[in-house]
Scaffold this active site. Sequence first.
Site, PDB file in Angstrom:
ATOM      1  N   CYS A   1       8.301  16.510   4.750  1.00 34.16           N
ATOM      2  CA  CYS A   1       7.258  16.745   3.742  1.00 34.16           C
ATOM      3  C   CYS A   1       5.975  17.267   4.356  1.00 34.16           C
ATOM      4  O   CYS A   1       5.579  16.814   5.425  1.00 34.16           O
ATOM      5  CB  CYS A   1       6.881  15.444   3.048  1.00 34.16           C
ATOM      6  SG  CYS A   1       8.247  14.665   2.261  1.00 34.16           S
TER       7      CYS A   1
ATOM      8  N   ARG B   1      10.034  21.285  -9.510  1.00 33.71           N
ATOM      9  CA  ARG B   1       9.749  19.932  -9.009  1.00 33.71           C
ATOM     10  C   ARG B   1       8.353  19.879  -8.394  1.00 33.71           C
ATOM     11  O   ARG B   1       7.702  18.862  -8.384  1.00 33.71           O
ATOM     12  CB  ARG B   1      10.811  19.610  -7.963  1.00 33.71           C
ATOM     13  CG  ARG B   1      10.704  18.304  -7.258  1.00 33.71           C
ATOM     14  CD  ARG B   1      11.957  18.180  -6.407  1.00 33.71           C
ATOM     15  NE  ARG B   1      11.995  17.000  -5.586  1.00 33.71           N
ATOM     16  CZ  ARG B   1      13.130  16.364  -5.290  1.00 33.71           C
ATOM     17  NH1 ARG B   1      14.270  16.776  -5.773  1.00 33.71           N
ATOM     18  NH2 ARG B   1      13.122  15.309  -4.518  1.00 33.71           N
TER      19      ARG B   1
END
Length: 521
Positions: A345, A440
């Site tokens: 991430c 998303r």
Amino acid sequence: MAASKEPDELDSRFFKAADDFFSAYGHLGLTYDDVTLATCYSEVLPRDTQLETALADGLKLNIPVISSDMDTVTEARMAIAMALNGGLGLIHYNMPERQQLSEVSRVKNNIHGLIQDPIKVSADEMIGDVLKLIEERKFAFSTFPVVDREGTLVGLLSGHVVKPRYAKRKIADALTPRAQVHTIAQKELGRDPIARADKFFTDHPGIHKLLVVDEQDHLRGLFTMSDVERIAQERNAQFKPARDAQFRLLCGAAVSATRNAFGELDRNRILAHVGGLIERGVDVVAVSTAHGHSKGVGDTVRMLREAFPKLSIIAGNVTSAAGVEYLAAAGADAIKVGQGPGSICTTRIVAGVGIPQLTALYVASRAAKKKRVTLLADGGISKSGDIVKALTLAHAVICGGIFAGCPEAPGEVIEISGKLYKQYRGMGSLAAMKAGSAARYGQVADPARKMAPEGVEALKETTSSVDQVLAQLIGGIQSGMGYLGAANLAQLRQQARFIRVSPAGQREAEPHDVVELKTTT
Ligand code: XMP
């Protein structure tokens, strides 16, 4: 039994319960390596600890571990391996909806004692047609019941004759006729069909298939000896596979808050797809986005809750009490916590947003308790000790990177300088967003516009199978519970006492001042 010894007053000044500990660090975002757990008086042996976790009314896992809904982590093969070990896989949504439906079917049809709707063939087809069917649908079996148009049993096409050399023969000329096929009447199955089938196979050496018929001789099911044997073995295992009431493996699927060309929530499409997933037997859907405390996600969860009152719903991701309350009020049963802790991430770097995972879990856990929902600690788990810490506040963990190097993860093995790797990429990486996950991250996969990635494309060294990776993780969780005197996960949440670790304390926790020959993580 819970610890019977009262806590020592001196210990209590140093080793604090979650409310006292996290309140004292209200000014600091903490994550797994920032804390350690204090040992407690114990009467619990690690091997005796129980790891079941109930995530929703109809969703109970035998171990609190879920594989991420990522396109380099969870498709049917991973979901099957996770459920066989007592956990759950969430099938990702970076694929056409029809493909996601078949991935779910593959998991639900994997092994269940009684295959209620077996694949059938008809007597006027050719064996070549059956070979083509096996090739197209990638069946791992080659024996098929033969039925007529009304579904009445005509015979059994044995795998011994499903060979290219017989391709031009009609099934009618090669089948084992009805009179020689072993069957059992549906009404004779009783309350424990597996035990009944098990006994049949013991009483009939050499017979590996048992067909179930109704009073009109319509085919109603099929048992295979290998399935029945595996299930009989499972009954003795400490962590049993996670199964539904019909003995099928549990399976989850992620869905996104899809929008139409006008930027509005595409209600019809979402409802139709989730309806299809439910028809295939999905046990839980996860409305998976980077920002769960948002109108689109709330509206999607509310719509699904109204349309499918009994469906178990996971939603996320959030990192605040308000986010948990919002999704709980919309109808979610379990809430994913984590913004930016994942190994691939970059949300915190790119957006400057996100809360270190343990503090996020603490804040979310207090809201979850109030709203009677469960929490899933999503991302940032790199070792079993992290899972133990996460489970002091959450009901299960979601892991991506830990499973991405397993043979069960999608993707090819790549060799670089003699080492073997598999691709592992963030769902917010450029490549994954182009493959479908842009929504998303609130982005549009439009070639004319640049997308801002929130994840990287990376490699993971290949690892052993999911069975072996999970065996290590479970061993660690059980060991942690033994140190805390926690016989089950509820006791772990109750008994955990935290202390902040200094950088020197972190170094001390790892092997040091030695030449390491073998690493255990
Ligand atoms: P681990 O640490 O297990 O994390 O590899 C997996 C979790 O990371 C989240 N995820 C992302 N987060 N950008 C993000 O900020 C991304 O591209 C991304 N892809 C996945 C997700 O919650 C997953 O379960």
